[in-house]
Scaffold this active site. Sequence first.
Site, PDB file in Angstrom:
ATOM      1  N   CYS A 163       0.837  -1.203   0.000  1.00  0.00           N
ATOM      2  CA  CYS A 163       0.000   0.000   0.000  1.00  0.00           C
ATOM      3  C   CYS A 163       0.870   1.251   0.000  1.00  0.00           C
ATOM      4  O   CYS A 163       1.575   1.499  -0.957  1.00  0.00           O
ATOM      5  CB  CYS A 163      -0.984  -0.050   1.175  1.00  0.00           C
ATOM      6  SG  CYS A 163      -2.405   1.026   0.954  1.00  0.00           S
TER       7      CYS A 163
ATOM      8  N   HIS B 278      -3.696  -5.749   1.011  1.00  0.00           N
ATOM      9  CA  HIS B 278      -3.144  -6.008   2.345  1.00  0.00           C
ATOM     10  C   HIS B 278      -3.200  -7.487   2.710  1.00  0.00           C
ATOM     11  O   HIS B 278      -4.091  -7.907   3.449  1.00  0.00           O
ATOM     12  CB  HIS B 278      -3.919  -5.208   3.395  1.00  0.00           C
ATOM     13  CG  HIS B 278      -3.696  -3.744   3.307  1.00  0.00           C
ATOM     14  ND1 HIS B 278      -2.541  -3.136   3.752  1.00  0.00           N
ATOM     15  CD2 HIS B 278      -4.448  -2.752   2.775  1.00  0.00           C
ATOM     16  CE1 HIS B 278      -2.604  -1.835   3.527  1.00  0.00           C
ATOM     17  NE2 HIS B 278      -3.751  -1.575   2.925  1.00  0.00           N
TER      18      HIS B 278
ATOM     19  N   GLU C 216      -1.500  -8.866   4.836  1.00  0.00           N
ATOM     20  CA  GLU C 216      -1.291  -8.988   6.298  1.00  0.00           C
ATOM     21  C   GLU C 216      -2.598  -8.940   7.075  1.00  0.00           C
ATOM     22  O   GLU C 216      -2.636  -9.331   8.238  1.00  0.00           O
ATOM     23  CB  GLU C 216      -0.321  -7.909   6.786  1.00  0.00           C
ATOM     24  CG  GLU C 216      -0.888  -6.495   6.937  1.00  0.00           C
ATOM     25  CD  GLU C 216      -0.885  -5.678   5.635  1.00  0.00           C
ATOM     26  OE1 GLU C 216      -0.792  -6.286   4.546  1.00  0.00           O
ATOM     27  OE2 GLU C 216      -0.999  -4.440   5.721  1.00  0.00           O
TER      28      GLU C 216
END
Lengths: 233, 743, 80
Positions: A87, A204, A206
Amino acid sequence: MKAVVLVFPGINRERDMARTLELVAGAKPAMVWHAERELPAGTDLVVLPGGFSYGDYLRCGAIAARAPIMEAVRRHAECGRLVLGVCNGFQILCEAGLLPGVLMRNAMLKFICRDVYLRVERSDTPFTRGYNAGQVIRVPVAHGEGNYIADGATIARLEGEGRVLFRYASPDGMIDPNWNHNGAINAIAGILNARGNVLGMMPHPENHVEAAMGSTDGRGLFAGLVDHLERAA
Amino acid sequence: MILNELAITPELVAQHGLTPEEYRRILDLIGREPSITELGIFSAMWNEHCSYKSSRVHLRTLPTKAPWVIQGPGENAGVIDIGDGLACVFKMESHNHPSYIEPYQGAATGVGGILRDVFTMGARPIACLNALSFGDPKHPKTRHLVAGVVAGIGGYGNSFGVPTVGGQVRFHTRYDGNNLVNAMAVGLAETDKIFYAAASGVGMPIVYLGSKTGRDGIHGASMASAEFGADAEEKRPTVQVGDPFSEKLLLEACLEIMAKGCVIAIQDMGAAGLTCSAVEMGAKGGLGVTLDLDKVPCRETAMTAYEMMLSESQERMLMVLKPEKEQEAEAIFRKWGLDFAVVGETTPSMRFIVCHQGVQVVDLPIKELGDEAPVYHRPFVETPKPPVIRAEDVYAPVPLAETLETLLATPDLCSRRWVWEQYDHVIGGNTVQRPGGDAAVVRVDEGPKALAMTADVTPRYCEADPFEGGKQAVAEAWRNLTAVGARPLAVTDNLNFGNPERPEIMGQLVGCIRGIAEACTALVFPVVSGNVSLYNETKFAGEESGRAILPTPTIGGVGVLDDFAISATLAFKAEGEAILLVGATQGWLGQSLYLRDICGREDGAPPPVDLAAEKRNGDLVRALIGERIATAVHDVSDGGLLVALAEMAMASGIGAQLDASPSDIPAHAFWFGEDQGRYALTLRANAVAAVVARAQAAGIPLRHLGTTGGDALTLPGERHMLAANLRQCSESWLPAYMAGGPA
Amino acid sequence: MKARITVTLRAGILDPQGRAIEGALRSLGIAGVASVRQGKVFDIELEGTDRGAAEAALKDAADKLLANTVIENYRVEVVG
C-alpha cells in the site's frame, strides 16, 4: 527470518504487519524508525507497511521516499536482499525509484476498502512460492491512490519479464474491468523489480492471515518468504 | 503591541450570545466590568455546548452507575470495566453545524475531536462509528453534503489509522438545513492506567502540546450553539481544518509519555480550546491556573489574548506534568515533531489568571466560571400523543413481493455499502464483524474477548412520541448488541434537538431523556458519556420561526463478548434450517416505513417498547447464541419482518420458504409492521423442539416462520423473490443517486 | 526573493480529478470550457538575492521532491 518493519511518521499499518510477521514467522520483527541510517545487521526482509506517511500531503509516499533510512534500504536491495512494500509502502518504493511507475488516484476518485480477488501470476518467486500460479486469493484493499500507471515501454517490459505478480481479477480468475476497483493498467496489483527481490503491492495480505478475521489467503505470501529464507540459509 | 482592550457594549454582549440577565450575573460575580478577553471566556464557558444550561437539570435524571462503570459522564469520555484488567473508553459527539458549512472539514474534525477525547484518557482508539442524518435526497444540497461528510469521516479516520466499523445514515426533509454528524470513538486502556482532567499539586507545570495555534474556529463553540440564519454561508472562515497526520503523531506521543509516567492530568483542547481545557483542569482539581500567552506556540502573527483563548485549532492538548519528568516528556514530543511549551502553572489561589505581553488580561474565579454558569428550567410542553393506527385501517396498495423490492430500494433502507466502503474498516486486523450487520464486533488485542458496538435512533418515532422514541433508541442499541451475542454494558448519548427556548422543542428533549432514562434503568445499560447539540434549526426565508430537525437522540451502545468465536451474524448459514421469530407481533404500522414510503403517510403512534419483554426476549436470544444453538440472528427493526428476512437472505444468497401470515393480522401488517423487541433467528431442525419449550417456559412468544433453502424468498400466493434480485434492489439506489441519478 | 513552482501532470497522463472538475464546470453552466488539467502551486520564499542561484535551487527542489517527473512537469518562476 530476520524481518524489519520501517516506521515513518503517519504510517498506520505497522502494527498489523508486525503482528502478522510474528504470527507466521514466529519471531517479532524489529521496528526501525525513519530517522535511522542503518538497518540491523543480518536483516533478511525489509517491510514498508501501509498508512499515510507524512499525511501523504505532497504525493503518496513522496516524503518518506526521501527519509534517511531509505539509503540503507537501497543498499539492502542492491545486495539482492528482500524488500516488501504494501500500500503506502508500494507508493514509497515507486517514489524512491526502487520500483518503476506511479500509483495515481483511484479511477472512481474515492477511497475504497473492500475484499478483492487477486490472480497470482507466478509461483516461482520468493514472494509467491506459497501459492500456485493462476491461484485466486481474496485479500482486502484500503486505498485512495492505487491506480498503477507507467509508460508504455515500462509496462511492456514488466509484462515481458513476468514481473507482474498480482492482478485484480474476478473470483474465478478472469481479468475484468468490473473487478478492477481502482482502474490500474492491465489490472496490476503488485510488481517486482528487475532483479526479483523487491515487491510492491496495493492489497493487504497482512490483514487476511487468520480464519477468525474472514480469510487466511494472505498467509501464503509470508509463509512463502519464511520458506524461501530457510532454504537459502 | 497587540491591543487587548475594547469597550464592552450591549451589542458586543449580545454578539457573544449572552443575554442581558447573563451579563448581569457576570457583573455580580466579578464585581466589575469584564475585559474583552474575559467576556469571550464567559461566552465560551456559559454557552449551551460547554455549560449544558438548558439540558443539565434533565440529564441529571439519567442512570450513570453500574458495578462495571469506572467513569461516568463529566470526563473526556466514559470508562467501563470489561474484565481482565482492561477498560473500554468511549464517547459520541456531534459536529453538526461545522459539517453543514464545510462538510469535509466539519466531519473530519468531528472524528478528530472524538478520537482525542478517547486517547486523552490513555486509551488507544480501536474503532469509530458514526450516525449521519441528511436532508431530503431531492434537496439540491444533499448530494454535496453526503459526499463531503463521508469523504471527511473517511479521510480523517483512514489516515489516523482507526477502523470505522459501523453506524447509521438517514435522509429526511427535516434535516435539509441542518445535517447531523455524530461521531463515536471506542478505545482500550488498562483499568489502572486511566488519565483524567483534574490537576493536582501546586506549582506544577502546565504544558501545551501538539499543533500550533491559529485563528481557526474562533467562536466555534458559540457557533455550535447558535441557530442558523441566512448568513450561515458567511461563517465558513471559522471552520477548523483537520490534520489527521498530526493527530496520529499526537496519539503516539501521548501514549508514550503516559506509559513513561510523566502525566498528572491531561485535557484535550476541543471547543473553546485553551479556555475550557485550562479551566476544567483547575476547577476539577480544586486549584487555580495561571497562563502566560507569550509562551503559546502560534501559527499566525499578532494574535490577541482573546483569539488565543478562544481558538479552536485542532490537534492540541493541555497537560500537567510531573516536574521531574518534564525533560523526558519534551524529548518524546520533539521526536514526534510536535510543539511542546510550558505555558503556565497550577496555583493555590483558585483564580484563573492569564497574562499577555506582561499584562494581566484575565483574573476570574476558576470554580465559579463553570459552577455558576446559568442553569435553566426552560418551560416545555409535552408532545401530544398521536392516535394509534389500526392495521385493519391501512389499505395495502401493492402486493407483498413488490412492496419488499420497493422498500429495499428506498433511501432509508437500501444498502450503505457506498458509504462504508470509503471507510477503512479492516485496519488493526481485529474487525470480526464488518459494517452491514446488527453490530460491529472488534476483537480485543489477541482475543478471545471482543467488543460489540452500535449507534441507533429512530427519529420519526421520537417526533411522534418522544418518550417512546427515547426508550426505543436505547432498546434498539441493546437489541443490536444482543443480536451478535454480546452482553450490553453501557451507552453514550448524543442528543440532537432544535431550539430549547421553544417549549414544544424543550418538550421533545425532556420526553426523550425520560424515555432514555427509563430504558437504561430497566436494561441496566447506564449512560457513561454524552453530548447535547441544540438549536439545530434553520429559519428559511419568509418564515416566522425556525424549522427544527426531527428529535434525534443517538444512542451509542457497547457490549462485550467473552469469545468472539461464539457470536452470531445475520446471514442464513445453511439450507433446511428452521426460521423462528422471537417476540410478539401485532402488526404495528403507525410510523412504520411501510406507512411512510408505500402509503405516503407519516403519522400515528410509534410502536411501544415493553422493556420487560425486551429484556426477556433478548436474554433468551443471547443464551441461544452463547450455547451455539442459534445459527443466524437478526434484529427486526426498520421495515419490519420481511425486510429483516430479506437481509438475512441477501447476506448469504440462501433463500427461504415462508409460511403464510397468521389469519388474525393483515398480511402487510404482519410482514412490514415494526413491533419492537423482536429477533429473527435460525436453528438446526433438531434443535427446534427444545427451544420452543424453553420459550414457552419463559413466557416468550415464538413463532415458526419457515425454512431456509433455495435461492429465493417464497410466500404463499406471491411471486418468488430471488435473493440476487433483492440484493440488486438494495445495492443500486445509493451509488446511482450519488452519481447524479434520481432521488 | 519570492518564487513560485507550478506542478502539472504531463500531457497524456490521465487526470481523473481534472476531468471531474471539467464535468462540474459544465454542469454549472460555465460556457466554453474545453478541458481542465489540475496541478499544484508552491509559493516559496528564498534567502539571498542571486537570481541564478535561486533558480538552480528551485529546480533542484522540484526534481528531488516537489514533482514526480514520471508523471509531472513543473515550471519555476522567480517573481522578485
